[in-house]
Design a protein around this motif. Sequence first.
Motif, PDB file in Angstrom:
ATOM      1  N   ILE A 104      75.943  -9.350 -29.860  1.00  0.00           N
ATOM      2  CA  ILE A 104      76.911  -8.598 -29.045  1.00  0.00           C
ATOM      3  C   ILE A 104      78.025  -9.515 -28.560  1.00  0.00           C
ATOM      4  CG2 ILE A 104      77.216  -7.327 -26.892  1.00  0.00           C
ATOM      5  CD1 ILE A 104      74.393  -6.214 -27.276  1.00  0.00           C
ATOM      6  N   GLY A 105      77.640 -10.698 -28.077  1.00  0.00           N
ATOM      7  CA  GLY A 105      78.655 -11.635 -27.589  1.00  0.00           C
ATOM      8  C   GLY A 105      79.586 -12.098 -28.691  1.00  0.00           C
ATOM      9  N   ALA A 106      79.011 -12.450 -29.846  1.00  0.00           N
ATOM     10  CA  ALA A 106      79.840 -12.911 -30.961  1.00  0.00           C
ATOM     11  C   ALA A 106      80.764 -11.802 -31.446  1.00  0.00           C
ATOM     12  CB  ALA A 106      78.953 -13.393 -32.106  1.00  0.00           C
ATOM     13  N   SER A 107      80.263 -10.577 -31.537  1.00  0.00           N
ATOM     14  CA  SER A 107      81.096  -9.456 -31.974  1.00  0.00           C
ATOM     15  C   SER A 107      82.222  -9.197 -30.992  1.00  0.00           C
ATOM     16  CB  SER A 107      80.238  -8.193 -32.133  1.00  0.00           C
ATOM     17  OG  SER A 107      79.280  -8.364 -33.145  1.00  0.00           O
ATOM     18  N   ALA A 108      81.947  -9.346 -29.698  1.00  0.00           N
ATOM     19  CA  ALA A 108      82.988  -9.135 -28.690  1.00  0.00           C
ATOM     20  C   ALA A 108      84.083 -10.190 -28.798  1.00  0.00           C
ATOM     21  CB  ALA A 108      82.371  -9.147 -27.288  1.00  0.00           C
ATOM     22  N   VAL A 109      83.675 -11.447 -28.962  1.00  0.00           N
ATOM     23  CA  VAL A 109      84.665 -12.526 -29.095  1.00  0.00           C
ATOM     24  C   VAL A 109      85.527 -12.306 -30.332  1.00  0.00           C
ATOM     25  CG1 VAL A 109      84.949 -14.994 -29.535  1.00  0.00           C
ATOM     26  CG2 VAL A 109      83.301 -14.209 -27.821  1.00  0.00           C
ATOM     27  N   ILE A 110      84.893 -11.957 -31.444  1.00  0.00           N
ATOM     28  CA  ILE A 110      85.634 -11.722 -32.685  1.00  0.00           C
ATOM     29  C   ILE A 110      86.565 -10.519 -32.529  1.00  0.00           C
ATOM     30  CG2 ILE A 110      85.410 -11.080 -35.116  1.00  0.00           C
ATOM     31  CD1 ILE A 110      82.818 -12.671 -35.193  1.00  0.00           C
ATOM     32  N   ALA A 111      86.114  -9.473 -31.834  1.00  0.00           N
ATOM     33  CA  ALA A 111      86.944  -8.281 -31.632  1.00  0.00           C
ATOM     34  C   ALA A 111      88.202  -8.620 -30.839  1.00  0.00           C
ATOM     35  CB  ALA A 111      86.138  -7.200 -30.920  1.00  0.00           C
ATOM     36  N   PHE A 112      88.052  -9.415 -29.774  1.00  0.00           N
ATOM     37  CA  PHE A 112      89.227  -9.798 -28.989  1.00  0.00           C
ATOM     38  C   PHE A 112      90.168 -10.683 -29.807  1.00  0.00           C
ATOM     39  CE2 PHE A 112      86.771  -8.337 -25.345  1.00  0.00           C
ATOM     40  CZ  PHE A 112      87.762  -7.810 -24.518  1.00  0.00           C
TER      41      PHE A 112
ATOM     42  N   THR B 103      94.636 -10.505 -41.321  1.00  0.00           N
ATOM     43  CA  THR B 103      93.652 -11.393 -40.704  1.00  0.00           C
ATOM     44  C   THR B 103      92.884 -10.667 -39.612  1.00  0.00           C
ATOM     45  OG1 THR B 103      94.979 -13.358 -41.178  1.00  0.00           O
ATOM     46  CG2 THR B 103      93.371 -13.537 -39.408  1.00  0.00           C
ATOM     47  N   ALA B 104      93.603  -9.871 -38.814  1.00  0.00           N
ATOM     48  CA  ALA B 104      92.954  -9.077 -37.770  1.00  0.00           C
ATOM     49  C   ALA B 104      91.931  -8.116 -38.380  1.00  0.00           C
ATOM     50  CB  ALA B 104      94.001  -8.308 -36.969  1.00  0.00           C
ATOM     51  N   LEU B 105      92.271  -7.526 -39.511  1.00  0.00           N
ATOM     52  CA  LEU B 105      91.351  -6.605 -40.174  1.00  0.00           C
ATOM     53  C   LEU B 105      90.091  -7.329 -40.649  1.00  0.00           C
ATOM     54  CD1 LEU B 105      90.778  -3.776 -41.278  1.00  0.00           C
ATOM     55  CD2 LEU B 105      92.032  -4.413 -43.354  1.00  0.00           C
ATOM     56  N   PHE B 106      90.254  -8.503 -41.259  1.00  0.00           N
ATOM     57  CA  PHE B 106      89.093  -9.271 -41.704  1.00  0.00           C
ATOM     58  C   PHE B 106      88.213  -9.672 -40.521  1.00  0.00           C
ATOM     59  CE2 PHE B 106      91.401  -9.896 -45.701  1.00  0.00           C
ATOM     60  CZ  PHE B 106      90.367  -9.848 -46.610  1.00  0.00           C
ATOM     61  N   LEU B 107      88.840 -10.076 -39.426  1.00  0.00           N
ATOM     62  CA  LEU B 107      88.060 -10.438 -38.245  1.00  0.00           C
ATOM     63  C   LEU B 107      87.286  -9.237 -37.715  1.00  0.00           C
ATOM     64  CD1 LEU B 107      90.560 -12.746 -36.317  1.00  0.00           C
ATOM     65  CD2 LEU B 107      88.436 -13.425 -37.435  1.00  0.00           C
TER      66      LEU B 107
END
Length: 754
Positions: free
Chosen positions: A277-285, A162-166
């Motif tokens: 950028i914000g969405a990618s950061a939230v998804i990364a965390f 799941t972490a990989l897909f995110l």
Amino acid sequence: MNQRYGPSMQLLVLLLSIAGTHAFKGLFNKLIIDEITGSFEQTEEPVPRGAAAEPTQFVQSYIHIVDATLITVIAWAVVVVTLEVNDFQHHLMAKYDDEPSSDENSQRYIASLMAIQYGMYDAIIDWSIIYTVAYAIVGGLTWNNSDTNFLTVIWGFSLMFTALFLAVAGLKMPQWLGLYRVSQFKTIKDTSGFAAKAVQDLSAEDSTIAAFRYQARLGVGKHFSQFFWLLLPFYTNLKFWWYLLSVVIGFVIGQLFIFIVFKLRERFPKRRKNIAIGASAVIAFGSAAAFVRGVEIVNLGWNRGVGKLHVILPISFFVWLAAIGLFHAWKYFEHRNFETDQAEPLLFASTVHEDGNAKKSTLETLAEGDESMEDALAEPLLDAPSSRRDFMKKDSLDATGQTYFYQTAYFDRIKVKQPSVSSISSGADDEADENVTPREVYKSVADLEDSEAGVSWYHRVWRFLPLTAIWGLFLFGTLDTCRCCARKRSELKSEFQELSCGKKTWFVFRKILKLLVNFICIFVVIVACGDSHQTGVSRSKLPFVHERYSTLNVGPVCAYDEKCGNLKSFDDKEAAHAANYSVAHCGVCSGCSTWQDLSVQWRTKNKAAALAQSCGASNLFNQATMAKCLSKDMGWTPVCSEAWVHSVVCARENCKWIAVRSIITNTLTNFQMTKNTMTSALCNEAQCEQGNPGHFAKLSGASRRKMNIKSSIAREPNQQCQIVDNIPRDAEGRYNDWGDFFDSLEGLGCISPP
């Protein structure tokens, strides 16, 4: 695809397959699920009193509920299916933009749009059936008797996937929001690549709408097929209602994700960069958090006992974040420095020009009187503000706001002015022509082509079944995988040779990685099913074995007349005493009932199982060398070694999957006999000692249990021999201490020195 068998028939097959899932499981299991809990905790495994000192083993009381990977795959499928349908529609729009305006072209365009929609429905139904059947097999075979530690490991890896897909979703977010171009180095493709050729083939003389629908079916189905093998291990012990709940949750999350992207593009057209950028950061965390939790759970299931976990987990969190950051940097570098001629797959077409002014919708243009073909064929995404229901009405050209749900791939999105169908339906009155629906247009075009004429009934059935899509995708996947191995003059070879060195390397690496992951998933699910089956069989045999051992003290005995003297079998201990013999062990004398073998039983009391396991593993398929290993490493006589070889071979045939699972969960050296966990030792006892099917007890005669020796395997008191003569008890008063006895034999020549 046979257009006469529409989605309703396939939906009926889907419902029947779901309804039959419980019956399918009944073929594999008869027991009903116990009360389900939604958590797991680590508890120490209880063992019988008197066990030798062993590393602490833990059992997870985890029960598989919803599965994170299944949820993630379904959510991902919702997104990529939307992109796939958009890709087909983009190519179709581009083709008909260049076509002359005519009723025939209008009809064929509408029929083609409906073919895309029907193909999507076909694929969803196909793979719903395939996924459900696969789940029924794996979930049914592992419905009971699954090892809780093994399930914990699977759950941990589910979170890591799941972490990989995110992480991948976070990397694609700037592209989906329209900032980046399509990457030339794709890990998971957004689109299948079928659309361009399928639309191009529509211009051929022998092309049919049914064939185009089939290509759309394959294009959408490809996204489901690439995760088929990946999902198999995560069906293990997953109950049917949790399977359905996982699918529903995944669908809702996928739709919610698309809705969020839709709203962001609609409300913040000039701030897409900051939003991305914000969405990618939230998804990364979120990805890093899921990865760390997965690492923690896998560590629990593996029983590794890794120290300083409070240090390892934060390090894992930041390492994962750093890896995601590096990939983002590469994506940005690629976007700035590499060109691509591929269209950008977007979740939704933009409704705003670069200058910030809103585009004029198709229906607004039509309402102003412009009825050109180019306007009528506008891409049916955000550019058309009328609902599907309003579209079906003849005069509904108002510009009412279109809701989100009528702009996704799962609903009609055909927003064109109703054309005449006179070129198709001759003789119909004008009123009937005006009320025609897109579905009727599709049916008219399909009937006119009559692609099923002359086709036998079994070919029609074959085209209706999901096996058709599987076979088509298999052929495509085989050709795609073997591109680098094609002959020099073949079309596939020339296409591969045109790739740059970096792209060739990435192509080969991605294919090898995909095959490796699929093989690992297949192996894990085979282990899970085999382990569950062998555990169930072993547990069914344990009562018989325990009953036999509970009568050890009232049956035959093996007795001796003097130290290093004769060893002889008697019907019971009274008969032995009557002949002035002393009981050496319970049970009849056999292959291991020599003074040498009896002394080895004592000397290797705490390591016999491990030594036998080591010799068996290193000589698994060579019984002769295995016997030599046992004789050399443990000191058995040749006859006794053969008895132990029999035990190892029996375990190999009847307990191999339990052993493999034990390796995965780090419990292979757990020789305890407990009710909660099926260990390799317990399986060996159930399957290989009392004639069901192994005969180790009969072939060996003597054993540590029968000599009442305390060993690494703890037994219940009533399953130990308690009638051994002339051997003192240990401090606990439970086991016999043979140390002094065998020390006194060393000078008599009947045993070899240790």
